[in-house]
Write a protein that holds these residues in place. Structure first.
Motif, short mmCIF file in Angstrom:
data_model
loop_
_atom_site.label_atom_id
_atom_site.label_comp_id
_atom_site.label_asym_id
_atom_site.label_seq_id
_atom_site.Cartn_x
_atom_site.Cartn_y
_atom_site.Cartn_z
N MET A 97 0.85 -1.18 0.00
CA MET A 97 0.00 0.00 0.00
C MET A 97 0.89 1.24 0.00
O MET A 97 1.75 1.39 0.86
CB MET A 97 -0.90 0.02 1.24
CG MET A 97 -1.95 -1.06 1.24
SD MET A 97 -2.94 -1.11 2.75
CE MET A 97 -3.88 0.39 2.60
N THR A 98 0.70 2.09 -1.00
CA THR A 98 1.41 3.36 -1.04
C THR A 98 0.37 4.46 -1.11
O THR A 98 -0.83 4.19 -1.24
CB THR A 98 2.35 3.46 -2.26
OG1 THR A 98 1.54 3.57 -3.45
CG2 THR A 98 3.26 2.25 -2.38
N SER A 99 0.80 5.70 -1.05
CA SER A 99 -0.15 6.80 -1.14
C SER A 99 -0.77 6.90 -2.53
O SER A 99 -1.82 7.49 -2.70
CB SER A 99 0.52 8.12 -0.76
OG SER A 99 1.57 8.42 -1.66
N GLY A 100 -0.14 6.28 -3.54
CA GLY A 100 -0.60 6.39 -4.91
C GLY A 100 -1.26 5.17 -5.50
O GLY A 100 -1.85 5.24 -6.58
N ASP A 101 -1.19 4.01 -4.83
CA ASP A 101 -1.84 2.81 -5.33
C ASP A 101 -1.89 1.75 -4.24
O ASP A 101 -1.35 1.93 -3.16
CB ASP A 101 -1.18 2.27 -6.59
CG ASP A 101 0.21 1.69 -6.37
OD1 ASP A 101 0.66 1.58 -5.21
OD2 ASP A 101 0.86 1.33 -7.35
N CYS A 102 -2.56 0.64 -4.56
CA CYS A 102 -2.68 -0.47 -3.62
C CYS A 102 -2.71 -1.76 -4.44
O CYS A 102 -3.49 -1.89 -5.38
CB CYS A 102 -3.97 -0.33 -2.82
SG CYS A 102 -4.27 -1.67 -1.66
#
Length: 128
Positions: A97-102
């Motif tokens: 999980m990143t701030s830009g995608d999952c």
């Protein structure tokens, strides 16, 4: 052309009462996706710029507007072939999980990674 602003701390309905706007801002889904991985095809979405199919049963929707951090809530459910319910994980690990995608992974009833006939994905948290 000048852009206007609406500023309000409370929303009020004539018969249903009032609601603090923080519940609307904080409680609304920031990302949602209706996706068929077998095709693959995005049927509909909100705040999704695209989906990367990374392997059988694995894909990652990219967010148009990033989340504030990677500590948001991501929830999935999916249906496989013949409408049997599959398991779908919103993240295969915290690192996915990143701030830009999952990263999303779908498994069939035998717990084998498999493409989903339909996945519904939603994210709640703060936008950057």
């Amino acid at each position: 052309m000048a852009l206007g602003k609406i500023k309000a701390d409370t929303l009020e309905h004539s018969t249903a009462g009032s609601l603090d706007t923080k519940f609307v801002v904080n409680g609304s889904a920031k990302v949602w996706l209706n996706y068929i991985q077998q095709t693959p095809a995005v049927r509909d979405s909100f705040n999704v710029s695209g989906v990367t199919d990374t392997a059988t049963g694995k894909y990652a929707p990219a967010y148009t507007n990033n989340m504030n951090n990677a500590l948001y809530s991501a929830t999935c459910n999916s249906i496989g072939y013949h409408n049997h319910i599959e398991n779908a994980s919103g993240a295969s690990s915290e690192a996915s999980m990143t701030s830009g995608d999952c990263d999303i992974q779908g498994n069939d009833s035998g717990n084998t990674t498999a493409d989903s006939a339909l996945t519904c994905f939603v994210t709640h948290g703060d936008l950057a």
